[in-house]
Scaffold this motif. Structure first.
Motif, mmCIF file in Angstrom:
data_model
loop_
_atom_site.group_PDB
_atom_site.id
_atom_site.type_symbol
_atom_site.label_atom_id
_atom_site.label_comp_id
_atom_site.label_asym_id
_atom_site.label_seq_id
_atom_site.Cartn_x
_atom_site.Cartn_y
_atom_site.Cartn_z
ATOM 1 N N UNK A 57 0.802 -1.225 0.000
ATOM 2 C CA UNK A 57 0.000 0.000 0.000
ATOM 3 C C UNK A 57 0.839 1.281 0.000
ATOM 4 N N UNK A 58 1.890 1.399 0.826
ATOM 5 C CA UNK A 58 2.654 2.642 0.775
ATOM 6 C C UNK A 58 3.234 2.918 -0.609
ATOM 7 N N UNK A 59 3.731 1.873 -1.261
ATOM 8 C CA UNK A 59 4.309 2.043 -2.588
ATOM 9 C C UNK A 59 3.231 2.428 -3.596
ATOM 10 N N UNK A 60 2.067 1.797 -3.496
ATOM 11 C CA UNK A 60 0.978 2.117 -4.422
ATOM 12 C C UNK A 60 0.545 3.569 -4.259
ATOM 13 N N UNK A 61 0.368 3.997 -3.029
ATOM 14 C CA UNK A 61 -0.050 5.381 -2.793
ATOM 15 C C UNK A 61 1.006 6.370 -3.276
ATOM 16 N N UNK A 62 2.264 6.022 -3.052
ATOM 17 C CA UNK A 62 3.342 6.918 -3.494
ATOM 18 C C UNK A 62 3.314 7.076 -5.011
ATOM 19 N N UNK A 63 3.041 6.012 -5.711
ATOM 20 C CA UNK A 63 3.012 6.089 -7.173
ATOM 21 C C UNK A 63 1.754 6.795 -7.661
ATOM 22 N N UNK A 64 0.624 6.564 -6.982
ATOM 23 C CA UNK A 64 -0.604 7.268 -7.353
ATOM 24 C C UNK A 64 -0.462 8.768 -7.152
ATOM 25 N N UNK A 65 0.280 9.166 -6.137
ATOM 26 C CA UNK A 65 0.493 10.595 -5.869
ATOM 27 C C UNK A 65 1.152 11.299 -7.051
ATOM 28 N N UNK A 66 1.934 10.552 -7.843
ATOM 29 C CA UNK A 66 2.679 11.160 -8.946
ATOM 30 C C UNK A 66 1.820 11.334 -10.192
ATOM 31 N N UNK A 67 0.595 10.822 -10.183
ATOM 32 C CA UNK A 67 -0.298 11.004 -11.329
ATOM 33 C C UNK A 67 -0.665 12.476 -11.467
ATOM 34 N N UNK A 68 -1.046 12.897 -12.691
ATOM 35 C CA UNK A 68 -1.425 14.292 -12.902
ATOM 36 C C UNK A 68 -2.552 14.707 -11.967
ATOM 37 N N UNK A 69 -3.535 13.820 -11.821
ATOM 38 C CA UNK A 69 -4.650 14.081 -10.909
ATOM 39 C C UNK A 69 -4.765 12.893 -9.972
ATOM 40 N N UNK A 70 -4.047 12.934 -8.855
ATOM 41 C CA UNK A 70 -4.007 11.784 -7.948
ATOM 42 C C UNK A 70 -5.381 11.309 -7.483
ATOM 43 N N UNK A 71 -6.290 12.237 -7.264
ATOM 44 C CA UNK A 71 -7.616 11.838 -6.780
ATOM 45 C C UNK A 71 -8.342 10.987 -7.822
ATOM 46 N N UNK A 72 -8.229 11.367 -9.097
ATOM 47 C CA UNK A 72 -8.847 10.574 -10.155
ATOM 48 C C UNK A 72 -8.193 9.197 -10.253
ATOM 49 N N UNK A 73 -6.862 9.188 -10.187
ATOM 50 C CA UNK A 73 -6.141 7.913 -10.273
ATOM 51 C C UNK A 73 -6.529 6.999 -9.109
ATOM 52 N N UNK A 74 -6.659 7.588 -7.919
ATOM 53 C CA UNK A 74 -7.057 6.789 -6.753
ATOM 54 C C UNK A 74 -8.458 6.231 -6.940
ATOM 55 N N UNK A 75 -9.353 7.027 -7.503
ATOM 56 C CA UNK A 75 -10.725 6.563 -7.721
ATOM 57 C C UNK A 75 -10.741 5.358 -8.655
ATOM 58 N N UNK A 76 -9.940 5.407 -9.725
ATOM 59 C CA UNK A 76 -9.925 4.298 -10.672
ATOM 60 C C UNK A 76 -9.182 3.080 -10.104
ATOM 61 N N UNK A 77 -8.142 3.325 -9.306
ATOM 62 C CA UNK A 77 -7.489 2.189 -8.644
ATOM 63 C C UNK A 77 -8.465 1.532 -7.665
ATOM 64 N N UNK A 78 -9.261 2.344 -7.017
ATOM 65 C CA UNK A 78 -10.287 1.819 -6.115
ATOM 66 C C UNK A 78 -11.256 0.924 -6.884
ATOM 67 N N UNK A 79 -11.620 1.340 -8.095
ATOM 68 C CA UNK A 79 -12.534 0.524 -8.913
ATOM 69 C C UNK A 79 -11.861 -0.795 -9.297
ATOM 70 N N UNK A 80 -10.577 -0.727 -9.616
ATOM 71 C CA UNK A 80 -9.835 -1.957 -9.931
ATOM 72 C C UNK A 80 -9.829 -2.895 -8.731
ATOM 73 N N UNK A 81 -9.498 -2.349 -7.560
ATOM 74 C CA UNK A 81 -9.409 -3.164 -6.351
ATOM 75 C C UNK A 81 -10.767 -3.744 -5.980
#
Length: 930
Positions: A481-505
């Motif tokens: 999880x820490x590594x995943x969050x760190x990489x999601x933070x680097x996305x242009x829009x982290x909140x959007x990326x987190x939302x889609x990762x949430x859908x994947x999970x």
């Protein structure tokens, strides 16, 4: 040539007097063998005893080559009478032990030859013992099952025996099974009791010590649930056990399993049926943690923790030892062997070679491990030769090391230096593979989280997802999880990326395998983050089909697209290897999902443009149709017989016929068969030709569209067949020709301009194509065509209006409008080409269109296609424009070559208006939008 001609080395005598005694027993010994005998007897009390006991036989041995001497021993074993079996096997054991030791110590045999000889002896000994024990028990109980073949009894050799790798003083691990279903229910209880007693008798015959010694220490504890099951288990019970509660260590054990005695053919069938348990269909990186836990348990049980120190070090189970190399190899094999049958080999060295060839292990690492394995096994054999003890531990004192060095034919210092180096090298290589990587440090979300205020709410609901139900899955994910969050933070829009990762999970049905895959291959986290930030639809797809990640690890994921022919050949092989029909359909689904995912990633990463992706999706669909049609026909024929007449051909219509699909395209199909109306199939349930092909077509559609365990392949649309929904699902060739010539509507002839045979009888392909050309050459009234297309445009506009800005297919001036116009041109010009550009140009060539209008319409059509292709990849559905995040917008804008989404919307609106005006002007009349 004799034995002496092969001698290349000799041990030194630790006890010179004992070596001299051995020489005295062999007065006629060839001088070339004196050093070998003196060194062997002088360093090994056990072998000195055997030399004294078998001195007369040694004279015969040395007159022959060792291979011939071994063959003579084994032949003599096979000729033993039952009454002489016990003592005869023990004498054979002594002679094989002595022959093998001398051939090994003298350099006449390699390690593979040594272990092979020991294993061949064990195979014959077990086979003779099990047959004799069964015969005796059958006679005692008066049950007429005197041979293993009659009883359905066999022994699986496990571990080193299964791999032809027995060590010098090895136990043998056996699993003894029988086929209960071949016996009547009334008799099976008594037969089971008899076979249990026979198995015990066999084990005692081999293991018991008497005045003549022993044959083989026999261990039966690897059988299913050994604490509560008898020594002989039914095949059916074993299969049920492995399917329900079989563990990773048991899968690893079966990598080396081999039918060695009794009804070997039945044993081979059992192992064949057990393949789904041993070889998982997906990459199984969870096996790494299982193997690591097993290593730690063994070390703890044996007290083998701590640094490598030579005195007392266990060469088998200790750090850097033989088991480490075996675990490394077997674990890699069971990770990938389900996908790559070439990895399914029993031997450790052979396994390493195959892993290198498949790209799973670097060649330098494999060379290091292979050389260490040979060196370690050589030391192990010398340790066991000293006293015929099942030991793997180095000596604890100076005299012990001195004796071992003498048997090795080297100095103590040289031997110790070599041991220390190889043990250390093996430990470094294997520990890095097995030990879990430390979780990367992550300070947690900052005060102003880039994920927004809802981060904690998202994290809290993860614990309720199916993928995080088990404690093991939670443990793995917490490390990631820490590594995943760190990489999601680097996305242009982290909140959007987190939302889609949430859908994947959320879509993952289970987590251990996927999280293990991520832990072993961190680059996959980057890929899922990239997909989550760009393509919500692909992230959803991954949640439902996470096994497609396997393809990324396979090594050639980013290789150039292979093309339709290679894909068809590959899938045909996959289907042929899959076994029963349902397994074939599931195998095809797994295969298709991996390649479908590959196209999406290549397109997303810029390795394909929209045109190439459209062709690739079409190649994939056609490969599925071409490979599955024969499988469906074969399965159908098992019940109803072979297809009457010449069989059938499958036509791809619409976008499939034009060989340009999107990520979500349905398949438009027509099935045409050629058989006399009164023909009947020849199966056990014969069918008239019309019924036969109707049901065969339904079976084919089911094979493609049924939601099985692995999902579905494609949705299928058959409404373009003659008479549409009201017509039969399969059309006779004569009926199709008559319908097209006399009854078809203009729209059906328009559809025929894109028809293309894609599967089935190749002889029919050419006839269908010739007929298609004849239909297109029919004289037509341009004005009637215009009137029909105006009517069709109006109907389509009413039925399928453009629903959203990014829906470039439907509505006035959309792709479908331009395609209709192109198809009309193909009909009037007799143009055989199926693509829109060639059809439009043919229309210009006959004066049906103005060249300038054609050029502009094709330009707009070419601008539409990247929007259509990209939208179908990144959005879960047309009309979900609001779901298009920053990454998806960037991908889409790049496809079209514009700077902003507002600019794209304006251009799409302008293009549609312009295309509509050009088409309307050509056809006359307009379309009233609903």
């Amino acid at each position: 040539m004799a034995f002496a001609s092969l001698i290349t080395q000799a041990p030194r005598a630790f006890d010179a007097s004992r070596g001299a005694e051995a020489l005295a027993r062999l007065p006629a010994l060839d001088p070339a063998l004196r050093d070998l005998i003196q060194g062997t007897a002088g360093s090994s009390p056990y072998l000195a005893g055997l030399i004294g006991q078998e001195a007369e036989w040694l004279e015969q041995l040395f007159a022959r080559m060792p291979d011939q001497a071994l063959a003579d021993i084994l032949d003599a074993m096979r000729a033993l009478e039952p009454r002489a079996l016990s003592d005869g096997l023990r004498m054979a054991k002594r002679r094989v032990a002595l022959l093998t030791a001398l051939a090994d110590l003298g350099g006449a045999w390699s390690l593979a030859e040594v272990t092979g000889a020991l294993t061949e002896f064990a195979d014959i000994a077990v086979d003779l013992a099990i047959a004799a024990a069964l015969e005796a028990e059958a006679a005692r109980r008066k049950i007429p099952l005197e041979t293993p073949q009659q009883a359905g009894l066999f022994a699986l050799a496990m571990g080193k025996m299964g791999a032809h790798e027995l060590n010098y003083s090895s136990d043998i691990d056996l699993i003894v099974l029988f086929e209960a279903s071949r016996h009547s229910p009334d008799a099976v209880h008594d037969i089971r009791a008899m076979l249990i007693r026979a198995t015990r008798r066999m084990a005692a015959m081999l293991s018991d010590h008497n005045a003549a010694g022993y044959v083989l220490r026999t261990d039966l504890r690897l059988r299913p649930d050994a604490a509560v099951t008898p020594v002989c288990v039914s095949m059916e019970a074993a299969e049920a056990y492995y399917e329900s509660v079989g563990r990773t260590w048991e899968r690893a054990a079966y990598v080396k399993a081999r039918p060695a005695a009794g009804d070997v053919t039945l044993g081979q069938r059992f192992l064949h049926d057990l393949r789904p348990f041993i070889w998982r269909k997906h990459l199984d990186f969870a096996a790494i943690q299982d193997a690591h836990d097993m290593r730690l348990r063994i070390r703890a049980h044996k007290g083998l923790h701590g640094p490598i120190t030579l005195p007392g070090h266990n060469m088998k189970l200790g750090r850097g030892g033989i088991r480490e190399i075996e675990f490394f190899t077997q674990t890699r094999q069971i990770i990938a062997g389900g996908r790559d049958p070439s990895l399914r080999v029993r031997g450790t060295l052979a396994g390493l070679e195959r892993l290198v060839a498949a790209g799973w292990v670097p060649s330098d690492d494999a060379r290091t491990l292979s050389e260490a394995y040979i060196a370690h096994r050589t030391v192990e054999h010398r340790l066991q030769m000293i006293g015929d003890a099942q030991t793997h531990s180095l000596p604890n004192d100076a005299d012990g090391f001195a004796r071992l060095a003498c048997l090795m034919g080297t100095s103590v210092d040289t031997m110790k230096a070599g041991l220390g180096a190889t043990l250390t090298a093996v430990h470094a290589l294997t520990e890095g593979f097995f030990a879990p990587r430390p979780a990367p440090a992550h300070p947690g979300p900052p005060a102003a989280s880039p994920f927004g205020a809802d981060l904690q709410a998202v994290l809290d609901r993860w614990g309720n997802y199916p993928a995080l139900r088990s404690a093991r899955a939670v443990s793995l994910f917490e490390r990631l999880k820490p590594d995943i969050l760190a990489r999601l933070e680097k996305a242009d829009r982290p909140a959007e990326a987190l939302e889609q990762f949430d859908a994947f999970l959320k879509g993952l049905p289970a987590g251990v395998q996927v999280f293990s895959l991520f832990q072993a291959n961190p680059q996959l986290i980057d890929l899922i983050v990239d997909i989550a930030a760009t393509a919500p639809a692909l992230a959803h797809y991954l949640g439902r089909n996470a096994q497609v990640f396997d393809a990324v690890i396979g090594g050639d994921f980013f290789a150039p697209w292979p093309g339709r022919a290679a894909l068809t050949q590959d899938l045909t092989h996959v289907v042929a290897e899959a076994g029963d029909y349902e397994t074939q359909l599931d195998a095809a689904r797994r295969w298709q999902k991996e390649w479908h995912f590959r196209v999406g990633v290549h397109y997303l990463r810029g390795l394909m443009d929209a045109d190439r992706a459209g062709q690739a999706y079409a190649d994939l669909a056609e490969a599925v149709l071409a490979a599955l049609w024969p499988a469906v026909c074969t399965s159908f024929a098992e019940k109803h017989g072979l297809a009457p007449g010449r069989g059938a051909a499958v036509l791809g219509m619409g976008s499939l016929g034009a060989a340009r699909l999107t990520a979500t395209s349905d398949l438009d199909l027509i099935v045409i068969y050629d058989a006399p109306a009164d023909a009947v199939s020849d199966g056990r349930r014969p069918l008239a030709s019309r019924t036969y092909f109707a049901r065969l077509t339904q079976a084919f559609v089911t094979a493609l569209a049924a939601p099985m365990a692995e999902g579905l392949l494609y949705n299928v649309d058959m409404r373009l067949r003659p008479s549409g929904r009201s017509g039969p699902v399969a059309t006779s060739w004569s009926g199709f020709q008559h319908y097209q010539r006399h009854d078809a509507w203009t729209w059906e002839h328009l559809a025929l301009t894109r028809a293309r045979p894609v599967a089935g009888n190749k002889a029919l392909f050419a006839e269908i194509e010739a007929f298609r050309g004849a239909i297109m050459d029919l004289p037509r009234s341009p004005e009637a065509i215009k009137a029909d297309i105006r009517d069709m445009r109006a109907r389509l506009a009413a039925a399928k209006p453009s629903r959203a800005v990014l829906d470039v297919k439907n509505g006035p001036g959309g792709m479908q409008d331009i395609e209709l116009l192109a198809q009309s041109a193909a009909l009037l010009a007799g143009e055989r080409a199926r693509d829109t550009a060639a059809q439009m140009q043919a229309g210009a060539a006959i004066g049906w269109f103005r060249s300038a209008d054609v050029a502009r319409l094709l330009e707009i059509y070419g601008l539409y296609w990247p929007v259509q292709s990209a939208t179908r990849l990144v959005l879960p559905e047309i009309g979900a424009d609001s779901r298009l995040g920053a990454g998806g917008q960037r991908f889409l804008l790049h496809q079209v070559g514009v700077e902003t989404f507002d600019e794209l919307q304006q251009r799409l609106h302008s293009w549609a208006q312009e295309a509509d005006a050009l088409i309307t002007r050509h056809l006359g009349g307009g379309i009233d939008e609903p």
